[in-house]
Design a protein around this motif. Structure first.
Motif, PDB file in Angstrom:
ATOM      1  N   ASP A   1     -36.485  20.603   9.975  1.00  0.00           N
ATOM      2  CA  ASP A   1     -35.840  21.577   9.372  1.00  0.00           C
ATOM      3  C   ASP A   1     -34.685  21.916   9.954  1.00  0.00           C
ATOM      4  O   ASP A   1     -33.811  22.408   9.504  1.00  0.00           O
ATOM      5  N   PHE A   2     -34.689  21.936  11.163  1.00  0.00           N
ATOM      6  CA  PHE A   2     -33.579  22.331  12.175  1.00  0.00           C
ATOM      7  C   PHE A   2     -32.095  21.355  11.680  1.00  0.00           C
ATOM      8  O   PHE A   2     -31.148  21.675  11.707  1.00  0.00           O
ATOM      9  N   ASP A   3     -32.519  20.039  11.463  1.00  0.00           N
ATOM     10  CA  ASP A   3     -31.732  19.170  11.176  1.00  0.00           C
ATOM     11  C   ASP A   3     -31.049  19.305   9.900  1.00  0.00           C
ATOM     12  O   ASP A   3     -29.948  19.321   9.431  1.00  0.00           O
TER      13      ASP A   3
ATOM     14  N   GLU B   1     -35.594  24.961  -6.174  1.00  0.00           N
ATOM     15  CA  GLU B   1     -36.236  23.654  -5.478  1.00  0.00           C
ATOM     16  C   GLU B   1     -37.090  24.183  -4.551  1.00  0.00           C
ATOM     17  O   GLU B   1     -37.342  25.402  -4.037  1.00  0.00           O
ATOM     18  N   ALA B   2     -38.332  23.456  -4.345  1.00  0.00           N
ATOM     19  CA  ALA B   2     -39.318  23.489  -3.312  1.00  0.00           C
ATOM     20  C   ALA B   2     -39.919  22.376  -2.844  1.00  0.00           C
ATOM     21  O   ALA B   2     -40.083  21.589  -3.760  1.00  0.00           O
ATOM     22  N   ARG B   3     -39.827  22.081  -1.711  1.00  0.00           N
ATOM     23  CA  ARG B   3     -40.598  20.939  -1.053  1.00  0.00           C
ATOM     24  C   ARG B   3     -40.907  21.241   0.310  1.00  0.00           C
ATOM     25  O   ARG B   3     -40.662  21.983   0.917  1.00  0.00           O
TER      26      ARG B   3
ATOM     27  N   VAL C   1     -42.499  24.809   4.412  1.00  0.00           N
ATOM     28  CA  VAL C   1     -42.059  24.721   3.253  1.00  0.00           C
ATOM     29  C   VAL C   1     -40.657  25.137   2.990  1.00  0.00           C
ATOM     30  O   VAL C   1     -40.406  26.447   3.137  1.00  0.00           O
ATOM     31  N   PHE C   2     -39.880  24.441   2.119  1.00  0.00           N
ATOM     32  CA  PHE C   2     -38.423  24.850   2.009  1.00  0.00           C
ATOM     33  C   PHE C   2     -38.661  25.092   0.434  1.00  0.00           C
ATOM     34  O   PHE C   2     -38.921  24.557  -0.437  1.00  0.00           O
ATOM     35  N   MET C   3     -37.875  26.348   0.237  1.00  0.00           N
ATOM     36  CA  MET C   3     -37.620  26.957  -1.089  1.00  0.00           C
ATOM     37  C   MET C   3     -36.351  27.472  -1.227  1.00  0.00           C
ATOM     38  O   MET C   3     -35.538  27.945  -0.547  1.00  0.00           O
ATOM     39  N   ARG C   4     -35.613  27.052  -2.442  1.00  0.00           N
ATOM     40  CA  ARG C   4     -34.245  27.611  -2.859  1.00  0.00           C
ATOM     41  C   ARG C   4     -34.293  28.355  -4.002  1.00  0.00           C
ATOM     42  O   ARG C   4     -34.534  27.899  -5.087  1.00  0.00           O
TER      43      ARG C   4
END
Length: 229
Positions: free
Chosen positions: A35-37, A209-211, A217-220
Motif C-alpha cells: 500500500d505504501f507503493d 472502488e474497494a479492494r 482494505v483500500f476504498m475510494r
C-alpha cells in the motif's frame, strides 16, 4: 478568467477504530509495503502534495516520490521530478530544519496575514510563503494553486487538515485505507474531528472502488456524489 481549482484527493490510513496514529513517540505504521507503493504512485500522479504543520512537527516527513522510475516518468512528461510540496500553518511556527524543506523540489507555505512576515523570516529562501488573509483560507489556497498550474492536489493530513477540507466541501475524492489494528486510546488522533459537515448524517457517499491490498482494505469514495444504493 476564472481560476480552475485543482481536483482535491484526500488520502488517509486508519485503524479499525478510526485512528491515524497512537500516542506513542514513534509513528504508527498502518499501511503495508504494497500500500505504501500505491501511495507513492498516487503522489507521482499528483501536481502537489499537502500536509499540515502538525504532521510536519510530529512525523518530520520528507514527503517525496520515492520511486526513481516514477520520477523519471514525470520528467519525461515535462513535469518536475517531484510534485510541489505544500503546507499550511496558522501560527507560522515551523522549524526551518524540518526535512520537508530540504528534500524534493519546490515548496509553498500558506499562512495568515499576521504570521506571514515571521514565517518568511524563518524560512528565507526555503519556500514561497503566501498569506491567505486574516485567517487560513483554504479556498484562497486552492485558487492560488490553480494559478500555479496545479490540477491535482493530494492532501495527506493530518486530522485537522482532513476535517477542514471535508467540512468545507473541498474534497473530490477520498482514498481511505483501513488497517487490521485497534488503537483503543481516547487521546490518539483521529481521521476526522467534530465539525459542521455539509451533509446530513444519513447521506451516503458514492463508493467508486474497494479492494484488499495485502492485509489492509483500500476504498475510494466520491464525497460530492451520492450513493445509488
Amino acid at each position: 478568467m476564472p481560476v480552475t481549482r485543482p481536483y482535491v484527493l484526500l488520502s488517509v490510513a486508519t485503524s479499525i477504530d478510526g485512528h491515524i496514529d497512537d500516542t506513542s513517540p514513534s509513528r504508527l505504521l498502518l499501511s503495508n509495503a504494497e500500500d505504501f507503493d500505491r501511495v507513492d504512485q498516487v503522489r507521482a500522479e499528483s501536481d502537489a502534495i499537502l500536509i499540515g504543520a502538525g504532521t510536519m512537527r510530529a512525523d518530520n516527513p520528507r514527503l517525496l516520490v520515492n520511486s526513481e522510475e516514477r520520477r523519471a516518468a514525470r520528467e519525461a512528461d515535462g513535469k518536475p521530478a517531484y510534485p510541489l510540496k505544500v503546507t499550511i500553518t496558522e501560527s507560522g511556527d515551523l522549524d526551518p530544519e524540518l526535512k520537508f524543506w530540504h528534500h524534493g523540489g519546490e515548496k509553498v507555505a500558506y499562512t495568515t496575514d499576521e504570521a506571514a512576515p515571521k514565517l518568511r523570516e524563518r524560512l528565507t529562501d526555503l519556500a514561497d510563503v503566501v498569506a491567505t488573509g486574516p485567517g487560513l483560507d483554504l479556498g484562497a489556497l486552492l485558487d492560488d494553486l490553480g494559478r500555479r498550474g496545479i490540477r491535482r492536489l493530494m492532501v495527506e493530513g493530518g486530522g485537522h487538515v482532513h476535517t477542514a477540507f471535508l467540512s468545507q466541501d473541498l474534497v473530490d475524492e477520498v482514498h481511505l485505507v483501513v488497517a487490521p489494528l485497534v488503537v483503543g486510546e481516547a487521546d490518539a488522533p483521529r481521521f476526522l474531528r467534530a465539525a459542521g459537515y455539509p451533509w446530513a448524517s444519513s447521506r451516503r457517499m458514492k463508493l467508486a472502488e474497494a479492494r484488499p491490498i495485502g492485509d489492509v482494505v483500500f476504498m475510494r469514495y466520491l464525497p460530492k456524489e451520492e450513493s445509488d444504493a
